[in-house]
Design a protein around this motif. Structure first.
Motif, PDB file in Angstrom:
ATOM      1  N   GLU A 282      43.592  50.555  38.163  1.00  0.00           N
ATOM      2  CA  GLU A 282      43.770  49.343  38.941  1.00  0.00           C
ATOM      3  C   GLU A 282      43.550  48.137  38.040  1.00  0.00           C
ATOM      4  OE1 GLU A 282      41.933  47.161  42.875  1.00  0.00           O
ATOM      5  OE2 GLU A 282      41.557  49.275  42.541  1.00  0.00           O
ATOM      6  N   LEU A 283      44.543  47.284  37.989  1.00  0.00           N
ATOM      7  CA  LEU A 283      44.435  46.053  37.228  1.00  0.00           C
ATOM      8  C   LEU A 283      44.291  44.898  38.203  1.00  0.00           C
ATOM      9  CD1 LEU A 283      47.207  46.527  34.531  1.00  0.00           C
ATOM     10  CD2 LEU A 283      44.736  46.667  34.218  1.00  0.00           C
ATOM     11  N   ARG A 284      43.294  44.110  37.991  1.00  0.00           N
ATOM     12  CA  ARG A 284      43.067  42.931  38.823  1.00  0.00           C
ATOM     13  C   ARG A 284      43.351  41.690  37.990  1.00  0.00           C
ATOM     14  NH1 ARG A 284      40.495  43.953  43.598  1.00  0.00           N
ATOM     15  NH2 ARG A 284      39.697  46.060  43.834  1.00  0.00           N
ATOM     16  N   ALA A 285      43.407  40.562  38.660  1.00  0.00           N
ATOM     17  CA  ALA A 285      43.696  39.300  37.974  1.00  0.00           C
ATOM     18  C   ALA A 285      42.732  39.067  36.819  1.00  0.00           C
ATOM     19  CB  ALA A 285      43.643  38.146  38.963  1.00  0.00           C
TER      20      ALA A 285
END
Length: 123
Positions: A7-10
């Motif tokens: 999961e990549l977040r801002a």
């Protein structure tokens, strides 16, 4: 593929202070103080595209600190770039989706589907 999820977040995509300092130290043009780089980092929220556009606009400026003081995301050249290069290159259905969902602070597929009255928000 192995059942894992990344999961990549801002926050994972934004430049850190160290990365921004390195980015500006490797560029031709005026050398910026650490304070100026950190101000640009804050004004672009660490986004690479914003830092790149700021670096391009800084080139050839006699007083980079004055430019940085006035630099905002509403800079005409940035707005023009986003309009001409990014938005104009999108298919009409994507531009319409972006326009309809631009009122949202946060997005998720079910909300966007309800707002656009189409079941295609996930894609």
């Amino acid at each position: 593929m192995r059942g894992g999820l990344a999961e990549l977040r801002a926050e994972d995509l934004r430049f850190s202070a160290a990365e921004a300092l390195e980015f500006f130290s490797d560029r031709p043009g005026p050398q910026l103080s650490e304070r100026d780089v950190l101000r640009l980092l804050a004004r672009t929220e660490g986004w690479a595209a914003g830092l790149q556009l700021a670096a391009l606009r800084l080139h050839g400026r006699a007083d980079p600190a004055a430019f940085i003081e006035r630099f905002t995301g509403a800079d005409w050249h940035i707005v023009s770039y986003l309009g001409e290069e990014v938005l104009a290159s999108q298919p009409p259905e994507v531009r319409e989706f972006l326009l309809l969902t631009s009122v949202l602070n946060r997005m998720c597929a079910p909300l966007c589907n309800a707002l656009t009255r189409r079941p295609t928000a996930q894609s």
